[in-house]
Design a protein around this motif. Structure first.
Motif, PDB file in Angstrom:
ATOM      1  N   ILE A  50     -52.816  70.784   2.623  1.00 14.98           N
ATOM      2  CA  ILE A  50     -52.859  70.816   4.213  1.00 14.98           C
ATOM      3  C   ILE A  50     -51.540  70.461   4.974  1.00 14.98           C
ATOM      4  O   ILE A  50     -51.201  71.400   5.771  1.00 14.98           O
TER       5      ILE A  50
ATOM      6  N   TRP B  76     -52.891  74.363  16.271  1.00 13.54           N
ATOM      7  CA  TRP B  76     -53.537  74.079  14.860  1.00 13.54           C
ATOM      8  C   TRP B  76     -52.681  73.908  13.703  1.00 13.54           C
ATOM      9  O   TRP B  76     -53.063  72.894  13.079  1.00 13.54           O
ATOM     10  N   PRO B  77     -51.219  74.360  13.845  1.00 21.56           N
ATOM     11  CA  PRO B  77     -50.598  73.892  12.643  1.00 21.56           C
ATOM     12  C   PRO B  77     -50.280  72.252  12.821  1.00 21.56           C
ATOM     13  O   PRO B  77     -50.103  71.616  11.770  1.00 21.56           O
TER      14      PRO B  77
ATOM     15  N   GLU C 267     -53.337  65.713  10.118  1.00 18.63           N
ATOM     16  CA  GLU C 267     -54.364  65.409   9.195  1.00 18.63           C
ATOM     17  C   GLU C 267     -53.682  64.945   8.002  1.00 18.63           C
ATOM     18  O   GLU C 267     -53.988  64.225   7.318  1.00 18.63           O
ATOM     19  N   ALA C 268     -52.594  65.706   7.521  1.00  9.52           N
ATOM     20  CA  ALA C 268     -51.976  65.476   6.409  1.00  9.52           C
ATOM     21  C   ALA C 268     -51.218  64.270   6.413  1.00  9.52           C
ATOM     22  O   ALA C 268     -51.210  63.199   5.450  1.00  9.52           O
TER      23      ALA C 268
ATOM     24  N   ILE D 263     -55.855  80.081   9.772  1.00 10.40           N
ATOM     25  CA  ILE D 263     -56.003  78.689   9.103  1.00 10.40           C
ATOM     26  C   ILE D 263     -56.541  79.033   7.611  1.00 10.40           C
ATOM     27  O   ILE D 263     -55.791  78.415   6.812  1.00 10.40           O
TER      28      ILE D 263
ATOM     29  N   ALA E  64     -49.669  73.976   4.677  1.00 14.33           N
ATOM     30  CA  ALA E  64     -50.584  74.917   5.460  1.00 14.33           C
ATOM     31  C   ALA E  64     -49.968  74.875   6.984  1.00 14.33           C
ATOM     32  O   ALA E  64     -49.688  75.808   7.564  1.00 14.33           O
ATOM     33  N   GLY E  65     -49.828  73.546   7.495  1.00 10.75           N
ATOM     34  CA  GLY E  65     -49.425  73.306   8.696  1.00 10.75           C
ATOM     35  C   GLY E  65     -47.812  73.678   8.888  1.00 10.75           C
ATOM     36  O   GLY E  65     -47.760  74.437   9.826  1.00 10.75           O
TER      37      GLY E  65
ATOM     38  N   LEU F 288     -53.094  70.381  11.806  1.00  6.76           N
ATOM     39  CA  LEU F 288     -53.175  70.155  10.099  1.00  6.76           C
ATOM     40  C   LEU F 288     -52.124  69.283   9.596  1.00  6.76           C
ATOM     41  O   LEU F 288     -52.346  68.347   8.717  1.00  6.76           O
TER      42      LEU F 288
ATOM     43  N   GLN G 202     -54.055  78.088   4.412  1.00  5.73           N
ATOM     44  CA  GLN G 202     -54.299  77.155   3.231  1.00  5.73           C
ATOM     45  C   GLN G 202     -54.364  78.021   1.695  1.00  5.73           C
ATOM     46  O   GLN G 202     -54.102  77.167   0.931  1.00  5.73           O
TER      47      GLN G 202
END
Length: 525
Positions: A335, A404-405, A411-412, A498, A338-339, A408, A502
């Motif tokens: 995650i 969006w990044p 979230e991480a 996204i 990916a961000g 992420l 990922q």
């Protein structure tokens, strides 16, 4: 040790695999051809557009193949891996190369705003293609030494572009830009020498296999050198002062190209070298990465708030974005990576567009300092909308692409906060960065567009005189509008990006498919 599969040794390269090398070849050959015809009236522009469109077509084909088949690799000549010159592309590398080609095409069209009456002696279009060759080679290379070579290609082209015009301001910016980049290149070369002396290889896939058995302290020292070298290239804190001191000196088109491409290559090199190639060393450097990320995230937008020169202020937004990428490197799960990767993609598009919009503002107002601007909203509401949309995207306001990044990354960070202080610190820094960036951006918007005129002018005074748009200005506005539209649409429909991000991050965290694509396999001695 490593060895090549017998099938790879006996099998010739298929014609379809040449799509991997064609983007670099087309850019280099196009650069040489345009240098020859640079004095022609329209040939350089037409030739540059055709070459870049061909590169985009190749990279779309390459990206689609990687989506369906996984990472691809091609080694030049009969010197097979790990000894030959390898180009190896995964989803991140191919995606970034495609984004770089797209923004270069837009910048070439936009650059006509500055080129009225130019006789072509500066070789602008040739140097743009040379820069694109260096950027594309950096994204697609599978060898650390060749990454150094592509860095040198970019440095040569960027030097030519930054001094084009030979004004004292440009020469001053070139000195600041050159000194730090030469120092970074020297550190990178030193790290390469130590790596080869310790491991006997510079092929990235081969390093992934042999580095775990090497001296851990020595490998951590090499990783620290790479962090310093690539951090300087990316303009991470505290080695970032050169960017706002130099990116405002060339023409707006060149500034846009630099902001969208050069620092992102440095950030990608950090992502590739520390997470995929030397993950054990990255783990040792994680506290350092986290501190650098937090400092970059917080200090950069504060610089933008304090700055009155418009392009210098936007330069601090570029630096703040590097902090977000470093945050992803500090959170090396799928995650977080990916961000970081999606943020690089976002920054290539958004930062290029933002510098181009700033260039249009400078053309319309005839000024570069926000204290001398004002009242542009009444004269050009569409321009004010473009600027405001990009500020929201850069700050990470939903539903724009930059959100969006960062989501992420948050979230991480929240997941990592349960294990230590790194995640908590990064979450707080990301939120502070978003707030400060929004404050700095809306402050610039209000000074340039909303207030009646320059600073100190009475509110009831006459609006400041504005330069009337020319056909070239309208062409530039159309080009940047198309890029901003792309940023908005991707932000409104982010699911494919996204999902691909990922999948790409999974190949960075677990590079088994990357090593297999190169043709190297681990065997018992």
């Amino acid at each position: 040790m490593t060895q090549l599969p017998q099938a790879m040794i006996e099998t010739a390269t298929s014609a379809a695999d040449w799509v991997l090398v064609l983007p670099v070849v087309l850019a280099l050959m196009g650069s040489a051809a345009l240098l020859v015809v640079r004095r022609s009236n329209r040939l350089p522009l037409l030739g540059a557009v055709l070459v870049i469109v061909a590169i985009i077509a190749c990279e779309i084909s390459l990206l689609l193949r990687i989506v369906s088949e996984g990472p691809l690799s091609m080694t030049m000549g009969k010197w097979l891996p790990p000894f030959g010159i390898s180009l190896t592309a995964d989803l991140f590398g191919a995606g970034f190369a495609l984004a770089a080609a797209v923004v270069t095409l837009v910048v070439v069209l936009y650059a006509e705003i500055d080129r009225e009456g130019n006789d072509g002696k500066d070789g602008f279009h040739s140097m743009v293609l040379l820069l694109l060759a260096g950027v594309t080679g950096s994204f697609l290379t599978g060898d650390l030494f060749n990454l150094y070579v592509w860095f040198e290609v970019m440095l040569i082209a960027s030097f030519g572009l930054i001094v084009s015009g030979s004004s004292p301001l440009q020469l001053d910016g070139a000195v600041k830009y050159g000194f730090l980049n030469f120092l970074a290149t020297t550190l990178f070369l030193l790290a390469l020498g130590l790596t080869y002396g310790l491991l006997g290889t510079l092929n990235m896939a081969d390093i992934m296999l042999v580095a775990p058995d090497a001296n851990r302290a020595a490998m951590t020292g090499i990783a620290a050198l790479l962090l310093l070298a690539f951090g300087m290239k990316a303009a991470a804190f505290p080695v970032n002062a050169w960017l706002p001191a130099s990116y405002h000196t060339p023409t707006p088109a060149v500034s846009a190209l630099f902001a969208g491409l050069l620092t992102k290559v440095g950030a990608y090199a950090l992502l590739r070298a520390l997470v995929a190639v030397l993950p054990d060393s990255r783990e040792m450097l994680e506290p350092v990465l986290a501190v650098l990320a937090v400092a970059t995230l917080v200090i950069a937008p504060l610089g933008a708030i304090a700055e009155t020169h418009l392009r210098r202020a936007v330069g601090f937004f570029v630096i703040g974005g590097i902090g977000a990428i470093l945050a992803g490197l500090s959170l090396p799960d799928v995650i977080g990576i990916a961000g970081a990767g999606i943020y690089i993609f976002h920054a290539i598009l958004a930062m290029t567009a933002l510098y181009m919009v700033v260039g249009l503002i400078e053309v319309r107002t005839g000024a570069s300092d926000t204290r001398q601007m004002g009242g542009l909203y009444a004269a050009s509401a569409p321009l004010s909308i473009l600027f405001f949309l990009l500020i929201l995207a850069v700050a990470g306001v939903p539903p724009f692409l930059g959100f969006w990044p960062k989501l992420l990354l948050l979230e991480a960070g929240v997941a990592d906060a349960e294990l230590g202080w790194v995640g908590s610190a990064l979450v707080v820094a990301l939120v502070i960065n978003a707030i400060l960036t929004l404050i700095a951006g809306t402050r610039l918007w209000s000074h340039v567009f909303w207030r009646n005129g320059p600073e100190g002018q009475p509110a009831s005074g006459e609006p400041m005189p504005l330069v009337a748009p020319t056909p070239r200005v309208r062409l530039a506005f159309g080009a940047v509008s198309a890029l901003v539209l792309g940023v908005v649409l991707i932000g409104l429909w982010p699911n494919p990006l996204i999902e691909v991000g990922q999948r790409a991050a999974a190949d960075i965290v677990d590079p088994g498919r990357y090593v297999e694509a190169v043709g190297l396999a681990e065997v018992e001695p």
